[in-house]
Design a protein around this motif. Structure first.
Motif, short mmCIF file in Angstrom:
data_model
loop_
_atom_site.label_atom_id
_atom_site.label_comp_id
_atom_site.label_asym_id
_atom_site.label_seq_id
_atom_site.Cartn_x
_atom_site.Cartn_y
_atom_site.Cartn_z
N ASP A 30 0.81 -1.22 0.00
CA ASP A 30 0.00 0.00 0.00
C ASP A 30 0.84 1.27 0.00
O ASP A 30 0.38 2.32 0.47
CB ASP A 30 -0.94 0.00 1.22
CG ASP A 30 -1.97 -1.11 1.12
OD1 ASP A 30 -2.48 -1.34 0.02
OD2 ASP A 30 -2.25 -1.74 2.16
N VAL A 31 2.05 1.20 -0.54
CA VAL A 31 2.94 2.36 -0.56
C VAL A 31 3.39 2.61 -2.00
O VAL A 31 3.82 1.70 -2.69
CB VAL A 31 4.18 2.13 0.33
CG1 VAL A 31 5.16 3.29 0.22
CG2 VAL A 31 3.78 1.91 1.78
N ASP A 32 3.26 3.87 -2.42
CA ASP A 32 3.85 4.29 -3.68
C ASP A 32 5.25 4.79 -3.33
O ASP A 32 5.40 5.65 -2.45
CB ASP A 32 3.06 5.43 -4.31
CG ASP A 32 1.66 5.01 -4.76
OD1 ASP A 32 1.48 3.81 -5.06
OD2 ASP A 32 0.77 5.87 -4.80
N ALA A 33 6.25 4.23 -3.99
CA ALA A 33 7.63 4.57 -3.66
C ALA A 33 8.40 4.98 -4.91
O ALA A 33 8.18 4.42 -5.99
CB ALA A 33 8.32 3.38 -3.00
N MET A 34 9.27 5.95 -4.75
CA MET A 34 10.20 6.32 -5.80
C MET A 34 11.54 6.62 -5.14
O MET A 34 11.61 7.42 -4.21
CB MET A 34 9.74 7.56 -6.55
CG MET A 34 10.67 7.84 -7.73
SD MET A 34 10.46 9.44 -8.49
CE MET A 34 11.34 10.45 -7.33
N VAL A 35 12.57 5.95 -5.61
CA VAL A 35 13.93 6.18 -5.11
C VAL A 35 14.82 6.42 -6.32
O VAL A 35 14.86 5.60 -7.23
CB VAL A 35 14.45 4.98 -4.28
CG1 VAL A 35 15.88 5.21 -3.84
CG2 VAL A 35 13.54 4.71 -3.09
N MET A 36 15.50 7.55 -6.32
CA MET A 36 16.46 7.87 -7.37
C MET A 36 17.83 7.99 -6.72
O MET A 36 17.96 8.62 -5.67
CB MET A 36 16.10 9.18 -8.07
CG MET A 36 14.79 9.11 -8.83
SD MET A 36 14.30 10.71 -9.54
CE MET A 36 15.51 10.89 -10.83
N THR A 37 18.83 7.40 -7.35
CA THR A 37 20.18 7.41 -6.80
C THR A 37 21.10 8.33 -7.60
O THR A 37 20.72 8.82 -8.68
CB THR A 37 20.78 5.99 -6.80
OG1 THR A 37 20.93 5.57 -8.16
CG2 THR A 37 19.89 5.02 -6.04
N TYR A 72 7.97 8.32 -0.39
CA TYR A 72 7.06 7.23 -0.02
C TYR A 72 5.70 7.83 0.32
O TYR A 72 5.63 8.75 1.13
CB TYR A 72 7.60 6.45 1.19
CG TYR A 72 8.99 5.92 0.94
CD1 TYR A 72 9.19 4.82 0.12
CD2 TYR A 72 10.09 6.53 1.52
CE1 TYR A 72 10.47 4.34 -0.12
CE2 TYR A 72 11.38 6.05 1.28
CZ TYR A 72 11.56 4.96 0.46
OH TYR A 72 12.82 4.49 0.22
N LYS A 73 4.64 7.34 -0.33
CA LYS A 73 3.28 7.84 -0.08
C LYS A 73 2.36 6.66 0.23
O LYS A 73 2.47 5.61 -0.39
CB LYS A 73 2.72 8.53 -1.33
CG LYS A 73 3.45 9.73 -1.79
CD LYS A 73 2.78 10.49 -2.92
CE LYS A 73 2.08 9.65 -3.95
NZ LYS A 73 1.50 10.41 -5.06
N SER A 74 1.45 6.90 1.17
CA SER A 74 0.46 5.87 1.47
C SER A 74 -0.80 6.50 2.04
O SER A 74 -0.75 7.50 2.74
CB SER A 74 1.02 4.86 2.48
OG SER A 74 0.05 3.83 2.69
N SER A 75 -1.94 5.85 1.72
CA SER A 75 -3.21 6.26 2.32
C SER A 75 -3.73 5.17 3.25
O SER A 75 -4.79 5.32 3.85
CB SER A 75 -4.23 6.58 1.22
OG SER A 75 -4.42 5.47 0.38
N ASN A 76 -2.98 4.08 3.39
CA ASN A 76 -3.35 2.99 4.30
C ASN A 76 -3.11 3.43 5.74
O ASN A 76 -2.01 3.87 6.09
CB ASN A 76 -2.52 1.74 3.96
CG ASN A 76 -2.79 0.59 4.88
OD1 ASN A 76 -2.42 0.62 6.06
ND2 ASN A 76 -3.41 -0.45 4.34
#
Length: 175
Positions: A30-37, A72-76
């Motif tokens: 239930d998490v939208d994640a984006m990681v840029m290195t 990191y985004k979540s509505s849970n």
């Protein structure tokens, strides 16, 4: 010599543990994640741009000095509760200074920084949003590390469509 090494490792441990706090969210359902290195930023910095576009040149200079972006985004509700706990723990351990707080339109947004080489630069920008976005409960964790020019940062966060980016633009006007 062993004592020196142990002392050095113990002094670095909090920084190593801090960067690990939020990576657990990457693979949660239930998490939208984006990681840029930094590899991604170096790749982007190699893009050929017109020299007569100073805004694009400044933007590229900003991103080539970044180490990492984590969003990191979540509505849970369970995940949001865990995020709140982890953020509180992270803020208690670190050397982050509060930059700004905004509470409006059902959103509570807090910005923190780690000082950089001068007042216009930071080593880390950390944002935590808790509240409602588009009528849905939402929590967002944003961490950007590197040699960050605050005057250029709001453009990057707006381009990444990070909730709270508009408030960051206002923070830059105040600093």
């Amino acid at each position: 010599m062993n004592r020196l090494i142990i002392a050095l490792l113990m002094s670095l441990a909090p920084f190593l543990m801090q960067s690990q706090n939020f990576e657990k969210y990457e693979n949660m359902k239930d998490v939208d994640a984006m990681v840029m290195t930094s590899k991604m930023f170096k790749m982007l910095a190699k893009v050929e741009l017109s020299e007569d576009n100073p805004e694009a040149q400044q933007y590229m200079k900003l991103i080539e000095n970044l180490d990492r972006i984590q969003i990191y985004k979540s509505s849970n509700s369970e995940v949001r509760s865990q995020m709140a706990t982890d953020v509180k723990s992270y803020l208690q351990k670190g050397s982050l200074e509060e930059l700004m707080r905004v509470n409006e339109d059902g959103k509570n947004i807090k910005f923190y920084t780690v000082s950089g080489k001068n007042d216009n630069y930071v080593k880390e920008l950390f944002m935590y949003l808790d509240g409602e976005t588009d009528g849905k409960p939402m929590s967002v964790i944003l961490s950007i590390t590197g040699d960050i020019d605050l005057s250029q940062l709001s453009k990057l966060t707006a381009d990444l469509k990070v909730p709270g980016a508009e408030e960051l633009k206002n923070a830059n006007k105040k600093s």
